[in-house]
Motif scaffolding. Structure first.
Motif, PDB file in Angstrom:
ATOM      1  N   UNK A   1       0.820  -1.208   0.000  1.00  0.00           N
ATOM      2  CA  UNK A   1       0.000   0.000   0.000  1.00  0.00           C
ATOM      3  C   UNK A   1       0.850   1.253   0.000  1.00  0.00           C
ATOM      4  N   UNK A   2       0.290   2.306   0.590  1.00  0.00           N
ATOM      5  CA  UNK A   2       0.982   3.601   0.611  1.00  0.00           C
ATOM      6  C   UNK A   2       0.801   4.277   1.966  1.00  0.00           C
ATOM      7  N   UNK A   3       0.837   3.465   3.047  1.00  0.00           N
ATOM      8  CA  UNK A   3       0.691   4.028   4.392  1.00  0.00           C
ATOM      9  C   UNK A   3       2.040   4.537   4.889  1.00  0.00           C
ATOM     10  N   UNK A   4       1.992   5.550   5.773  1.00  0.00           N
ATOM     11  CA  UNK A   4       3.228   6.097   6.326  1.00  0.00           C
ATOM     12  C   UNK A   4       3.828   7.164   5.428  1.00  0.00           C
ATOM     13  N   UNK A   5       5.143   7.345   5.512  1.00  0.00           N
ATOM     14  CA  UNK A   5       5.855   8.382   4.775  1.00  0.00           C
ATOM     15  C   UNK A   5       6.208   7.872   3.377  1.00  0.00           C
ATOM     16  N   UNK A   6       5.358   8.122   2.408  1.00  0.00           N
ATOM     17  CA  UNK A   6       5.559   7.620   1.045  1.00  0.00           C
ATOM     18  C   UNK A   6       5.132   8.682   0.027  1.00  0.00           C
ATOM     19  N   UNK A   7       5.569   8.520  -1.182  1.00  0.00           N
ATOM     20  CA  UNK A   7       5.119   9.351  -2.297  1.00  0.00           C
ATOM     21  C   UNK A   7       4.229   8.561  -3.243  1.00  0.00           C
ATOM     22  N   UNK A   8       4.075   7.266  -2.995  1.00  0.00           N
ATOM     23  CA  UNK A   8       3.233   6.413  -3.820  1.00  0.00           C
ATOM     24  C   UNK A   8       3.278   4.985  -3.302  1.00  0.00           C
ATOM     25  N   UNK A   9       2.404   4.118  -3.766  1.00  0.00           N
ATOM     26  CA  UNK A   9       2.361   2.732  -3.285  1.00  0.00           C
ATOM     27  C   UNK A   9       3.603   1.943  -3.687  1.00  0.00           C
ATOM     28  N   UNK A  10       4.095   1.157  -2.750  1.00  0.00           N
ATOM     29  CA  UNK A  10       5.216   0.243  -2.991  1.00  0.00           C
ATOM     30  C   UNK A  10       5.417  -0.583  -1.717  1.00  0.00           C
ATOM     31  N   UNK A  11       6.342  -1.524  -1.752  1.00  0.00           N
ATOM     32  CA  UNK A  11       6.713  -2.277  -0.547  1.00  0.00           C
ATOM     33  C   UNK A  11       8.117  -1.873  -0.129  1.00  0.00           C
ATOM     34  N   UNK A  12       8.263  -1.435   1.110  1.00  0.00           N
ATOM     35  CA  UNK A  12       9.594  -1.173   1.666  1.00  0.00           C
ATOM     36  C   UNK A  12      10.036  -2.442   2.394  1.00  0.00           C
ATOM     37  N   UNK A  13      11.204  -2.960   2.018  1.00  0.00           N
ATOM     38  CA  UNK A  13      11.716  -4.204   2.611  1.00  0.00           C
ATOM     39  C   UNK A  13      13.081  -3.956   3.223  1.00  0.00           C
ATOM     40  N   UNK A  14      13.253  -4.433   4.462  1.00  0.00           N
ATOM     41  CA  UNK A  14      14.549  -4.318   5.135  1.00  0.00           C
ATOM     42  C   UNK A  14      14.993  -5.672   5.662  1.00  0.00           C
ATOM     43  N   UNK A  15      16.321  -5.856   5.707  1.00  0.00           N
ATOM     44  CA  UNK A  15      16.948  -6.998   6.394  1.00  0.00           C
ATOM     45  C   UNK A  15      17.757  -6.417   7.540  1.00  0.00           C
ATOM     46  N   UNK A  16      17.600  -6.990   8.742  1.00  0.00           N
ATOM     47  CA  UNK A  16      18.233  -6.420   9.932  1.00  0.00           C
ATOM     48  C   UNK A  16      18.920  -7.511  10.760  1.00  0.00           C
ATOM     49  N   UNK A  17      19.823  -7.051  11.618  1.00  0.00           N
ATOM     50  CA  UNK A  17      20.456  -7.969  12.566  1.00  0.00           C
ATOM     51  C   UNK A  17      19.679  -8.022  13.875  1.00  0.00           C
ATOM     52  N   UNK A  18      18.762  -7.079  14.075  1.00  0.00           N
ATOM     53  CA  UNK A  18      17.891  -7.036  15.254  1.00  0.00           C
ATOM     54  C   UNK A  18      16.553  -6.462  14.810  1.00  0.00           C
ATOM     55  N   UNK A  19      15.538  -6.494  15.655  1.00  0.00           N
ATOM     56  CA  UNK A  19      14.251  -5.937  15.231  1.00  0.00           C
ATOM     57  C   UNK A  19      14.228  -4.409  15.248  1.00  0.00           C
ATOM     58  N   UNK A  20      15.286  -3.790  15.707  1.00  0.00           N
ATOM     59  CA  UNK A  20      15.301  -2.348  15.905  1.00  0.00           C
ATOM     60  C   UNK A  20      15.792  -1.589  14.677  1.00  0.00           C
ATOM     61  N   UNK A  21      15.268  -0.380  14.540  1.00  0.00           N
ATOM     62  CA  UNK A  21      15.713   0.531  13.483  1.00  0.00           C
ATOM     63  C   UNK A  21      17.201   0.828  13.671  1.00  0.00           C
ATOM     64  N   UNK A  22      17.946   0.884  12.543  1.00  0.00           N
ATOM     65  CA  UNK A  22      19.369   1.173  12.605  1.00  0.00           C
ATOM     66  C   UNK A  22      20.254  -0.054  12.542  1.00  0.00           C
ATOM     67  N   UNK A  23      19.666  -1.253  12.590  1.00  0.00           N
ATOM     68  CA  UNK A  23      20.470  -2.485  12.507  1.00  0.00           C
ATOM     69  C   UNK A  23      20.390  -3.085  11.110  1.00  0.00           C
ATOM     70  N   UNK A  24      20.076  -2.225  10.120  1.00  0.00           N
ATOM     71  CA  UNK A  24      19.846  -2.701   8.752  1.00  0.00           C
ATOM     72  C   UNK A  24      21.126  -3.211   8.098  1.00  0.00           C
ATOM     73  N   UNK A  25      20.957  -4.115   7.154  1.00  0.00           N
ATOM     74  CA  UNK A  25      22.044  -4.595   6.295  1.00  0.00           C
ATOM     75  C   UNK A  25      21.526  -4.634   4.871  1.00  0.00           C
ATOM     76  N   UNK A  26      22.415  -4.815   3.927  1.00  0.00           N
ATOM     77  CA  UNK A  26      22.051  -4.747   2.519  1.00  0.00           C
ATOM     78  C   UNK A  26      21.011  -5.826   2.180  1.00  0.00           C
TER      79      UNK A  26
END
Length: 247
Positions: A210-235
């Protein structure tokens, strides 16, 4: 006048002695069950009226002895064949059991290690760490998959849902703890189809884009992390490719 037997001559054993010896042999065979019903008619036909006082006096000829031997050999062969067949059945059952266990292990391995893309037949519209003032960190912490609102979002692999609901700038989101201890996040969803604590497998639908939150249009934002917390992202692209998913 006294009579003396001639020197060197031996008297032939009486019929009583011969038949008594034969009776003892027959008794032994009967006790072991070898003669059975096969020998019974022949024995009955050749039974003498003479009695020893303990056992009937029975006479056995060579043909009956041959029949008894044949019956004993047949019983032996039948027992051996039965043992061979039983061993074959046990071996087949063991092989079937081992094959079933191998199949179960393989199915479990696939369940735990199979990975898929979160959006089928899509492409990455915004890459990892792309710079923009749109993000509070100044760069993109995940990747965006092109998807119209209502597109099925899949769990990328086996794991347990640890967070669902509103995630601020991420809008409606889902966070999953993967089997290998890493975490994946799915943002900007229009709907959520799983609950915290639920186990999911690769390819399972967990929500809709969908397009909920801070977006300019519908898409899926996908992240891979080392922990459930923001800032632990990896490629995320390297993460998916390491698990066999080409994006």
């Amino acid at each position: 006048m006294a009579f003396v037997s001639a020197t060197g001559k031996h008297r032939r054993p009486s019929r009583m002695k011969r038949t008594t010896a034969q009776a003892a042999g027959i008794a032994a065979l009967t006790t072991t069950g070898v003669i059975g019903t096969l020998a019974a008619p022949a024995l009955a036909a050749d039974t003498s009226a003479e009695q020893t006082g303990l056992l009937p006096v029975i006479s056995v000829d060579d043909s009956l002895a041959a029949q008894i031997d044949a019956q004993a050999e047949a019983q032996k062969q039948a027992a051996e064949q039965k043992a061979i067949e039983e061993a074959a059945r046990e071996a087949a059952a063991e092989r079937a059991h081992e094959a079933k266990e191998r199949a179960a292990r393989e199915a479990e391995r696939k369940r735990l290690t199979t990975f898929v893309a979160p959006i089928a037949h899509s492409y990455v519209s915004t890459g990892y760490q792309a710079s923009s003032s749109l993000w509070s960190s100044g760069h993109h912490t995940g990747i965006d998959f092109h998807a119209a609102t209502g597109t099925t979002v899949h769990a990328v692999g086996y794991g347990t849902v640890v967070e669902t609901g509103w995630g601020g700038a991420y809008g409606n989101q889902i966070v999953i703890r993967m089997h290998d201890g890493t975490y994946t996040q799915y943002g900007h969803l229009s709907s959520i189809d799983v609950v915290v604590g639920q186990q999911v497998v690769a390819g399972q639908q967990i929500g809709l884009s969908g397009a909920t939150g801070n977006v300019t249009g519908p898409h899926l934002h996908f992240e891979a992390r080392t922990s459930p917390e923001y800032g632990s992202d990896m490629d995320p692209i390297a993460y998916l490719r390491a698990h066999g998913v080409n994006v």
